[in-house]
Design an enzyme around this catalytic site. Structure first.
Site: not given
Ligand code: PEP
Length: 251
Positions: A11, A96, A98, A174
Protein backbone atom coordinates in the site's frame (compact mmCIF):
# COMPACT_ATOMS: atom_id res chain seq x y z
CA UNK A 1 -2.04 -27.70 -10.78
CA UNK A 2 -2.92 -24.12 -9.95
CA UNK A 3 -0.27 -21.81 -8.55
CA UNK A 4 0.11 -21.16 -4.82
CA UNK A 5 0.87 -17.48 -4.31
CA UNK A 6 1.60 -15.25 -1.34
CA UNK A 7 1.58 -11.61 -2.41
CA UNK A 8 2.35 -8.69 -0.13
CA UNK A 9 0.50 -5.43 -0.73
CA UNK A 10 2.60 -2.69 0.79
CA UNK A 11 0.00 0.00 0.00
CA UNK A 12 1.29 3.56 0.69
CA UNK A 13 3.91 2.46 3.20
CA UNK A 14 7.72 2.73 3.39
CA UNK A 15 10.08 5.25 1.84
CA UNK A 16 12.19 3.98 -1.06
CA UNK A 17 15.21 3.08 1.15
CA UNK A 18 12.91 1.36 3.67
CA UNK A 19 11.24 -0.57 0.88
CA UNK A 20 14.58 -1.69 -0.52
CA UNK A 21 15.61 -2.95 2.93
CA UNK A 22 12.29 -4.78 3.35
CA UNK A 23 12.63 -6.43 -0.07
CA UNK A 24 16.19 -7.49 0.74
CA UNK A 25 15.01 -9.04 4.00
CA UNK A 26 12.25 -10.94 2.14
CA UNK A 27 14.73 -12.22 -0.45
CA UNK A 28 17.18 -13.27 2.27
CA UNK A 29 14.57 -15.54 3.84
CA UNK A 30 12.74 -16.61 0.69
CA UNK A 31 14.52 -19.97 0.48
CA UNK A 32 12.57 -20.99 3.62
CA UNK A 33 9.35 -20.92 1.57
CA UNK A 34 8.49 -24.17 -0.26
CA UNK A 35 9.61 -24.17 -3.91
CA UNK A 36 6.04 -24.45 -5.21
CA UNK A 37 4.92 -21.22 -3.54
CA UNK A 38 5.34 -18.02 -5.53
CA UNK A 39 6.19 -14.91 -3.51
CA UNK A 40 5.24 -11.49 -4.85
CA UNK A 41 5.66 -7.99 -3.46
CA UNK A 42 3.38 -5.19 -4.63
CA UNK A 43 4.92 -1.80 -3.98
CA UNK A 44 4.27 1.89 -4.72
CA UNK A 45 5.27 3.14 -8.18
CA UNK A 46 8.28 5.05 -6.81
CA UNK A 47 9.76 1.79 -5.49
CA UNK A 48 9.42 -0.40 -8.56
CA UNK A 49 12.72 0.31 -10.37
CA UNK A 50 14.96 -0.09 -7.33
CA UNK A 51 13.01 -3.17 -6.21
CA UNK A 52 13.35 -4.74 -9.66
CA UNK A 53 17.12 -4.65 -9.11
CA UNK A 54 16.83 -6.24 -5.68
CA UNK A 55 14.42 -8.97 -6.85
CA UNK A 56 16.07 -9.85 -10.16
CA UNK A 57 17.06 -13.52 -10.28
CA UNK A 58 15.30 -14.28 -6.97
CA UNK A 59 12.10 -16.21 -6.38
CA UNK A 60 10.25 -13.03 -5.39
CA UNK A 61 8.20 -11.40 -8.17
CA UNK A 62 7.41 -7.70 -8.46
CA UNK A 63 3.92 -6.22 -8.71
CA UNK A 64 2.41 -2.76 -8.96
CA UNK A 65 -0.62 -1.86 -6.85
CA UNK A 66 -2.56 -0.29 -9.73
CA UNK A 67 -2.19 0.78 -13.34
CA UNK A 68 -3.80 3.29 -15.67
CA UNK A 69 -6.94 2.66 -17.70
CA UNK A 70 -5.39 4.44 -20.69
CA UNK A 71 -2.55 3.34 -22.89
CA UNK A 72 -0.48 6.56 -22.92
CA UNK A 73 -0.63 10.29 -23.43
CA UNK A 74 -2.02 13.31 -21.61
CA UNK A 75 -3.09 11.65 -18.34
CA UNK A 76 -1.04 13.52 -15.75
CA UNK A 77 -0.11 11.44 -12.74
CA UNK A 78 -1.02 8.09 -14.25
CA UNK A 79 1.29 5.11 -14.80
CA UNK A 80 0.64 2.81 -17.74
CA UNK A 81 0.87 -0.95 -18.01
CA UNK A 82 3.74 -0.62 -20.50
CA UNK A 83 5.64 1.53 -17.98
CA UNK A 84 5.13 -1.11 -15.30
CA UNK A 85 6.52 -3.83 -17.54
CA UNK A 86 9.50 -1.65 -18.42
CA UNK A 87 10.12 -1.12 -14.68
CA UNK A 88 10.31 -4.89 -14.14
CA UNK A 89 6.79 -5.77 -12.97
CA UNK A 90 5.33 -9.20 -13.57
CA UNK A 91 1.98 -8.42 -11.93
CA UNK A 92 -0.32 -5.58 -11.08
CA UNK A 93 -3.04 -5.61 -8.45
CA UNK A 94 -6.31 -4.18 -9.80
CA UNK A 95 -9.60 -3.36 -8.11
CA UNK A 96 -8.34 -3.28 -4.54
CA UNK A 97 -11.22 -2.19 -2.31
CA UNK A 98 -9.28 0.92 -1.26
CA UNK A 99 -9.15 1.98 -4.91
CA UNK A 100 -12.82 1.16 -5.37
CA UNK A 101 -13.77 3.06 -2.20
CA UNK A 102 -11.48 6.12 -2.27
CA UNK A 103 -10.69 6.56 -5.99
CA UNK A 104 -13.96 5.68 -7.67
CA UNK A 105 -12.65 2.55 -9.39
CA UNK A 106 -15.61 0.91 -11.12
CA UNK A 107 -15.92 -2.52 -12.68
CA UNK A 108 -16.06 -0.82 -16.10
CA UNK A 109 -12.71 0.91 -15.44
CA UNK A 110 -11.31 -2.40 -14.25
CA UNK A 111 -12.19 -4.01 -17.55
CA UNK A 112 -10.12 -1.33 -19.36
CA UNK A 113 -7.25 -1.64 -16.89
CA UNK A 114 -7.24 -5.43 -17.07
CA UNK A 115 -7.32 -5.36 -20.86
CA UNK A 116 -4.31 -3.03 -21.02
CA UNK A 117 -2.40 -4.93 -18.33
CA UNK A 118 -2.85 -8.25 -20.14
CA UNK A 119 -2.10 -6.76 -23.56
CA UNK A 120 1.21 -5.49 -22.21
CA UNK A 121 2.19 -8.81 -20.66
CA UNK A 122 1.31 -8.23 -17.01
CA UNK A 123 -0.53 -10.80 -14.95
CA UNK A 124 -3.39 -9.30 -12.95
CA UNK A 125 -4.34 -9.85 -9.32
CA UNK A 126 -8.01 -8.85 -9.45
CA UNK A 127 -9.58 -8.05 -6.08
CA UNK A 128 -13.23 -8.63 -5.26
CA UNK A 129 -15.09 -8.57 -1.97
CA UNK A 130 -18.10 -7.33 -0.08
CA UNK A 131 -18.26 -4.61 2.58
CA UNK A 132 -19.72 -5.04 6.06
CA UNK A 133 -23.15 -3.72 5.17
CA UNK A 134 -23.37 -6.14 2.24
CA UNK A 135 -22.20 -9.06 4.40
CA UNK A 136 -24.72 -8.18 7.13
CA UNK A 137 -27.48 -8.05 4.53
CA UNK A 138 -26.48 -11.53 3.32
CA UNK A 139 -25.51 -10.13 -0.09
CA UNK A 140 -21.87 -11.31 -0.12
CA UNK A 141 -22.38 -14.01 -2.75
CA UNK A 142 -24.30 -11.61 -5.02
CA UNK A 143 -21.72 -8.83 -4.67
CA UNK A 144 -18.72 -11.07 -5.38
CA UNK A 145 -20.54 -12.85 -8.19
CA UNK A 146 -21.38 -9.52 -9.86
CA UNK A 147 -17.82 -8.23 -9.56
CA UNK A 148 -16.50 -11.43 -11.13
CA UNK A 149 -19.05 -11.35 -13.94
CA UNK A 150 -18.64 -7.61 -14.63
CA UNK A 151 -14.90 -7.89 -15.04
CA UNK A 152 -13.72 -11.44 -15.71
CA UNK A 153 -16.50 -12.40 -18.09
CA UNK A 154 -15.12 -9.86 -20.59
CA UNK A 155 -12.00 -11.93 -21.12
CA UNK A 156 -11.15 -15.17 -22.88
CA UNK A 157 -10.12 -18.47 -21.29
CA UNK A 158 -6.62 -17.81 -22.61
CA UNK A 159 -6.55 -14.41 -20.88
CA UNK A 160 -7.94 -15.94 -17.68
CA UNK A 161 -4.68 -17.89 -17.37
CA UNK A 162 -3.02 -14.55 -16.59
CA UNK A 163 -5.52 -13.45 -13.96
CA UNK A 164 -5.38 -14.33 -10.28
CA UNK A 165 -8.46 -13.51 -8.19
CA UNK A 166 -8.11 -12.19 -4.65
CA UNK A 167 -11.17 -12.43 -2.41
CA UNK A 168 -10.86 -9.64 0.14
CA UNK A 169 -13.86 -9.04 2.39
CA UNK A 170 -13.62 -5.30 3.02
CA UNK A 171 -14.67 -5.72 6.66
CA UNK A 172 -11.56 -7.86 7.23
CA UNK A 173 -8.99 -5.55 5.63
CA UNK A 174 -6.75 -3.85 8.15
CA UNK A 175 -9.31 -4.43 10.90
CA UNK A 176 -7.76 -7.45 12.57
CA UNK A 177 -11.01 -9.34 11.85
CA UNK A 178 -10.29 -12.31 9.62
CA UNK A 179 -12.98 -14.23 7.79
CA UNK A 180 -13.13 -17.68 9.36
CA UNK A 181 -11.68 -20.44 7.22
CA UNK A 182 -15.25 -21.65 6.57
CA UNK A 183 -16.50 -18.17 5.59
CA UNK A 184 -13.55 -17.70 3.24
CA UNK A 185 -13.82 -21.19 1.72
CA UNK A 186 -17.52 -20.87 0.91
CA UNK A 187 -16.92 -17.67 -1.05
CA UNK A 188 -13.81 -19.06 -2.76
CA UNK A 189 -15.78 -22.12 -3.86
CA UNK A 190 -18.57 -19.84 -5.08
CA UNK A 191 -16.09 -17.68 -7.03
CA UNK A 192 -14.62 -20.80 -8.63
CA UNK A 193 -18.12 -21.99 -9.55
CA UNK A 194 -18.91 -18.57 -11.07
CA UNK A 195 -15.71 -18.77 -13.12
CA UNK A 196 -16.62 -22.32 -14.20
CA UNK A 197 -20.05 -21.19 -15.45
CA UNK A 198 -18.37 -19.04 -18.09
CA UNK A 199 -15.02 -20.70 -18.73
CA UNK A 200 -15.65 -24.35 -17.82
CA UNK A 201 -14.61 -26.45 -14.86
CA UNK A 202 -11.08 -27.09 -16.07
CA UNK A 203 -10.24 -23.39 -16.49
CA UNK A 204 -11.79 -22.63 -13.09
CA UNK A 205 -9.72 -25.38 -11.48
CA UNK A 206 -6.58 -23.75 -12.90
CA UNK A 207 -7.41 -20.27 -11.56
CA UNK A 208 -5.63 -19.26 -8.36
CA UNK A 209 -7.90 -17.56 -5.83
CA UNK A 210 -6.16 -15.81 -2.93
CA UNK A 211 -7.64 -14.75 0.39
CA UNK A 212 -6.92 -11.28 1.77
CA UNK A 213 -8.01 -9.60 5.00
CA UNK A 214 -5.96 -9.62 8.22
CA UNK A 215 -4.15 -12.78 7.14
CA UNK A 216 -1.19 -13.34 9.46
CA UNK A 217 1.16 -16.13 10.56
CA UNK A 218 -1.31 -17.29 13.21
CA UNK A 219 -4.24 -17.87 10.83
CA UNK A 220 -2.63 -18.48 7.42
CA UNK A 221 -2.25 -22.26 7.77
CA UNK A 222 -5.94 -22.80 8.50
CA UNK A 223 -6.98 -20.57 5.61
CA UNK A 224 -4.52 -22.11 3.14
CA UNK A 225 -5.64 -25.63 4.08
CA UNK A 226 -9.02 -24.96 2.47
CA UNK A 227 -9.63 -26.63 -0.86
CA UNK A 228 -10.29 -23.44 -2.83
CA UNK A 229 -7.82 -21.08 -1.14
CA UNK A 230 -4.58 -20.90 -3.11
CA UNK A 231 -2.68 -18.40 -1.01
CA UNK A 232 -3.02 -14.88 0.28
CA UNK A 233 -2.89 -11.20 -0.51
CA UNK A 234 -1.27 -9.80 2.58
CA UNK A 235 -1.41 -6.17 3.73
CA UNK A 236 -0.14 -5.26 7.21
CA UNK A 237 1.77 -8.49 7.80
CA UNK A 238 3.71 -8.02 4.53
CA UNK A 239 5.49 -5.01 6.06
CA UNK A 240 7.42 -7.36 8.31
CA UNK A 241 9.70 -9.79 6.43
CA UNK A 242 9.54 -12.46 9.15
CA UNK A 243 5.73 -12.44 9.19
CA UNK A 244 5.50 -12.43 5.40
CA UNK A 245 7.86 -15.39 5.11
CA UNK A 246 6.05 -17.22 7.92
CA UNK A 247 2.83 -16.84 5.91
CA UNK A 248 4.64 -18.19 2.83
CA UNK A 249 5.59 -21.26 4.87
CA UNK A 250 2.00 -21.88 5.96
CA UNK A 251 0.92 -24.28 3.19
C1 PEP B 1 -5.06 -5.81 1.71
O1 PEP B 1 -5.32 -4.63 1.82
O2 PEP B 1 -4.86 -6.30 0.58
C2 PEP B 1 -5.02 -6.60 2.94
C3 PEP B 1 -5.26 -7.87 2.86
O3 PEP B 1 -4.75 -5.92 4.10
P1 PEP B 1 -4.57 -6.54 5.58
O4 PEP B 1 -3.82 -7.85 5.44
O5 PEP B 1 -3.79 -5.52 6.34
O6 PEP B 1 -5.94 -6.75 6.11
Amino acid sequence: MRKKIVAGNWKMNTTVPEGVELAKAVVAKSSEVPAGVELVVAAPFTHLCPLAGVLEGTKVGLSAENCADKEKGAYTGEVSAAMLVSAGCKYTILGHSERRQYYGETDAKLVDKTRLALANGLDVILCVGENLEERDAGRHFDVCGEQIKNVLYNFSAEELKHIVVAYEPVWAIGTGKTASAEQAEEIHAFIRKTIAEKFGAEAAEETSILYGGSCKPSNAAELFAQKDIDGGLIGGAALNADDFIAIGKSF
